[in-house]
Design an enzyme around this catalytic site. Structure first.
Site, PDB file in Angstrom:
ATOM      1  N   SER A 107       0.603  -1.029  -0.063  1.00 58.93           N
ATOM      2  CA  SER A 107       0.079  -0.277  -0.091  1.00 58.93           C
ATOM      3  C   SER A 107       1.325   1.064  -0.179  1.00 58.93           C
ATOM      4  O   SER A 107       1.436   1.662  -1.324  1.00 58.93           O
ATOM      5  CB  SER A 107      -0.961   0.127   1.435  1.00 58.93           C
ATOM      6  OG  SER A 107      -2.270   0.681   1.218  1.00 58.93           O
TER       7      SER A 107
ATOM      8  N   HIS B 127      -7.353  -5.682   2.478  1.00 60.43           N
ATOM      9  CA  HIS B 127      -6.323  -4.910   1.982  1.00 60.43           C
ATOM     10  C   HIS B 127      -5.162  -5.552   3.146  1.00 60.43           C
ATOM     11  O   HIS B 127      -4.153  -5.203   2.036  1.00 60.43           O
ATOM     12  CB  HIS B 127      -6.975  -3.036   2.771  1.00 60.43           C
ATOM     13  CG  HIS B 127      -5.862  -2.661   2.125  1.00 60.43           C
ATOM     14  ND1 HIS B 127      -5.635  -2.412   1.076  1.00 60.43           N
ATOM     15  CD2 HIS B 127      -4.808  -1.320   2.802  1.00 60.43           C
ATOM     16  CE1 HIS B 127      -4.499  -1.539   0.773  1.00 60.43           C
ATOM     17  NE2 HIS B 127      -3.808  -1.180   1.764  1.00 60.43           N
TER      18      HIS B 127
END
Length: 251
Positions: A90, A227
């Site tokens: 990320s 995620h």
């Protein structure tokens, strides 16, 4: 060195180092533990930014340039000493990419492999759109921004932990917005292979642009989860086996 880097298992005879760059709002507690899971051929370093863990008393970094300069100056000797690979998740993907660009441009150093995770490629329109989001001041608005920048994942229920995470996340989001990848730098900057990972239940990332950033091979893997798919033991095991094989093949 100990201030910037968490290394839970030193491996002086390792043939390669894997430098890990964590996601926004987090520290080194998860990725540093990979040092115990890789075999003796790979030593794991995890980057610790100011404002968290043992650096809690330090002010948060104000821009990505200062972060890149600190990482480069502290680790330059180690990076020249033996082959290295990068893993970024990320926000950590953009940080690792910025460091890799700087190392290539200034020192002619390149990772043997770039492992990128849950992020838009930095040459995509989606990356530019996220970078231009105006960050809010209110904690409730921040939750929406965390979902935009951080994808789909469960937030901590503990109020103090949530507040600390939100503050750190917001500072990391500001840091992300200072990333600047010039078009001239992006003209196929790398020759190493790039592997991109993501979670099947996470939001959709524009990742295909990674193919334009290296003359090496590019591969893509979707693993089950949100995620933070990489925290699932089965996914963690896949990542470690895959990265070990890729690193050893790249040497």
């Amino acid at each position: 060195m100990e201030k910037l880097v968490a290394c839970v298992q030193k491996k002086p005879d390792a043939v390669c180092r894997l430098i890990c760059f964590p996601w926004a709002g987090s520290g080194t507690s998860q990725l540093a533990q990979w040092g115990r899971l890789f075999n003796d051929s790979v030593e794991v370093f995890c980057i610790r930014l100011p404002g968290r863990e043992t650096r809690l008393e330090e002010p948060f970094a104000k821009d990505m340039t200062s972060v890149v300069n600190e990482i480069t100056s502290v680790l330059l000797k180690e990076l020249k000493e033996k082959p290295f690979a990068f893993f970024g998740h990320s926000f950590g993907t953009y940080m690792s990419f910025a460091v890799a660009l700087h190392l290539k441009k200034k020192y002619g150093l390149e990772p043997v492999h770039l492992f990128m995770s849950a992020a838009h490629s930095p040459n995509s329109a989606a990356y530019l759109a996220v970078k231009s989001i105006v960050l809010p001041d209110g904690p409730n608005d921040l939750l929406a921004i965390m979902e935009i920048l951080g994808g789909n994942f469960e937030l901590p229920h503990d109020e103090d932990l949530w507040r600390d995470t939100a503050l750190t996340f917001k500072e990391d989001a500001k840091l992300f917005q200072t990333c600047s990848f010039e078009k001239t730098e992006m003209n196929i900057p790398f020759s190493c292979d790039i592997t991109y990972f993501c979670g099947s239940d996470d939001k959709i990332y524009d990742a295909k642009g990674w193919q334009e950033l290296t003359s090496g091979d590019t591969s893509f893997y979707e693993l089950p989860g949100d995620h933070l798919y990489l925290l699932k033991p089965s996914n963690e095991s896949f990542l470690i086996k895959h990265m070990t094989r890729s690193i050893e093949n790249g040497l």
